[in-house]
Design a protein around this motif. Sequence first.
Motif, short mmCIF file in Angstrom:
data_model
loop_
_atom_site.label_atom_id
_atom_site.label_comp_id
_atom_site.label_asym_id
_atom_site.label_seq_id
_atom_site.Cartn_x
_atom_site.Cartn_y
_atom_site.Cartn_z
N GLU A 88 73.43 106.88 -7.97
CA GLU A 88 74.30 107.94 -8.47
C GLU A 88 73.76 109.28 -8.00
O GLU A 88 72.57 109.57 -8.15
CB GLU A 88 74.36 107.93 -10.00
CG GLU A 88 75.03 106.70 -10.59
CD GLU A 88 74.96 106.73 -12.10
OE1 GLU A 88 76.01 106.87 -12.74
OE2 GLU A 88 73.84 106.64 -12.64
N PHE A 89 74.62 110.12 -7.49
CA PHE A 89 74.25 111.42 -6.94
C PHE A 89 73.69 112.33 -8.03
O PHE A 89 74.23 112.43 -9.14
CB PHE A 89 75.49 112.07 -6.32
CG PHE A 89 75.31 113.52 -5.95
CD1 PHE A 89 75.85 114.52 -6.75
CD2 PHE A 89 74.61 113.88 -4.81
CE1 PHE A 89 75.70 115.85 -6.42
CE2 PHE A 89 74.45 115.22 -4.47
CZ PHE A 89 75.01 116.20 -5.28
N LEU A 90 72.59 113.01 -7.72
CA LEU A 90 72.01 113.98 -8.64
C LEU A 90 72.15 115.40 -8.11
O LEU A 90 72.65 116.29 -8.80
CB LEU A 90 70.52 113.69 -8.87
CG LEU A 90 70.18 112.40 -9.63
CD1 LEU A 90 68.67 112.25 -9.74
CD2 LEU A 90 70.82 112.40 -11.00
N LEU A 137 72.93 123.16 -3.14
CA LEU A 137 74.35 123.48 -3.09
C LEU A 137 75.18 122.81 -4.18
O LEU A 137 76.28 123.26 -4.47
CB LEU A 137 74.92 123.13 -1.71
CG LEU A 137 74.35 123.94 -0.55
CD1 LEU A 137 75.09 123.61 0.74
CD2 LEU A 137 74.42 125.43 -0.84
N GLU A 138 74.68 121.73 -4.74
CA GLU A 138 75.44 121.08 -5.80
C GLU A 138 74.50 120.30 -6.70
O GLU A 138 73.52 119.71 -6.25
CB GLU A 138 76.51 120.14 -5.23
CG GLU A 138 77.39 119.52 -6.31
CD GLU A 138 78.63 118.82 -5.78
OE1 GLU A 138 79.05 119.14 -4.64
OE2 GLU A 138 79.16 117.96 -6.50
N LYS A 139 74.84 120.30 -7.99
CA LYS A 139 74.11 119.51 -8.98
C LYS A 139 75.11 118.68 -9.77
O LYS A 139 76.14 119.21 -10.22
CB LYS A 139 73.32 120.41 -9.92
CG LYS A 139 72.19 121.15 -9.24
CD LYS A 139 71.25 121.78 -10.24
CE LYS A 139 71.84 122.98 -10.93
NZ LYS A 139 70.86 123.68 -11.78
N SER A 140 74.79 117.43 -9.98
CA SER A 140 75.65 116.56 -10.78
C SER A 140 75.52 116.91 -12.26
O SER A 140 74.50 117.45 -12.72
CB SER A 140 75.23 115.11 -10.56
OG SER A 140 75.73 114.27 -11.56
N ARG A 141 76.55 116.53 -13.02
CA ARG A 141 76.46 116.67 -14.48
C ARG A 141 75.35 115.78 -15.05
O ARG A 141 74.88 116.00 -16.15
CB ARG A 141 77.79 116.27 -15.13
CG ARG A 141 78.92 117.23 -14.82
CD ARG A 141 80.24 116.63 -15.24
NE ARG A 141 80.41 115.30 -14.66
CZ ARG A 141 81.50 114.59 -14.76
NH1 ARG A 141 82.53 115.05 -15.42
NH2 ARG A 141 81.58 113.40 -14.22
#
Lengths: 114, 115
Positions: free
Chosen positions: B44-46, B55-59
Amino acid sequence: GENVEQHPSTLSVQEGDSAVIKCTYSDSASNYFPWYKQELGKRPQLIIDIRSNVGEKKDQRIAVTLNKTAKHFSLHITETQPEDSAVYFCAASHSGGSNYKLTFGKGTLLTVNP
Amino acid sequence: DTGVSQDPRHKITKRGQNVTFRCDPISEHNRLYWYRQTLGQGPEFLTYFQNEAQLEKSRLLSDRFSAERPKGSFSTLEIQRTEQGDSAMYLCASSHLGRDHNEQFFGPGTRLTVL
C-alpha cells in the motif's frame, strides 16, 4: 482513488499447465499495469508490464492482456514450472499525472505441483 | 549490487519507541516511493518523492510518520511512538523519471515488529 481487484486469491496447477490471473481496476485514467512476483520473504519483482496503448504483451512463457473498455487485465503463464510458485500481484497507476504511485491487488498465491 | 537497498532488514521494538528506516534507491533514479505491506496483502502506497521534494502522502501516513529525502538520494522513514498496528513490511521502490515511465524496482524491505 484507484481500486484494484484480483482473482483468484489462490491457484493450484499441475506442472506444464497454464495459469491465468485476472484483475480489474476502477480509474479510467490508469494507463500502466505491471505485474510483480513475490517469493516468500523476498522483494516484489517486476515480471511484465503493459501500457494502455497496447492490448497484449508477451515475454517467453508470460503474457499480459488488457481490455481498457472493460477495465480488466490478465496475466497468463504457460507451461508452468515449480519455480513459478509465488504470490503474484497486479497493479495499476496513472503515468503522466502528478504521482506514479502503484495501487496493488491483494495477490494470488500460485502453487505449481510437480 | 546496484539494486534498491534498505536498512535494517528487521527491526523489533517495543510499543512507544521511535524507529527509523533507510532506503538507498538505484543511483540514477529520481523517484522514490515508500509502501507498507501486511501479511496476505499487496503493498500500500505511503509517500512519494521526486528528487528531494515529497509530493504526496497517503492518508495511511499518520502524523507519527515522517519521511525525508534530504539530498534527493537516500530516504529515511521515521515512525514515532510505535503502535502494534505499525507491524508490517516497509518497502521502498525507485524509478526514473523519463525512462520507461513508471517501472518501479523494490528493495528487500524492512520488517517491523512492534511488541
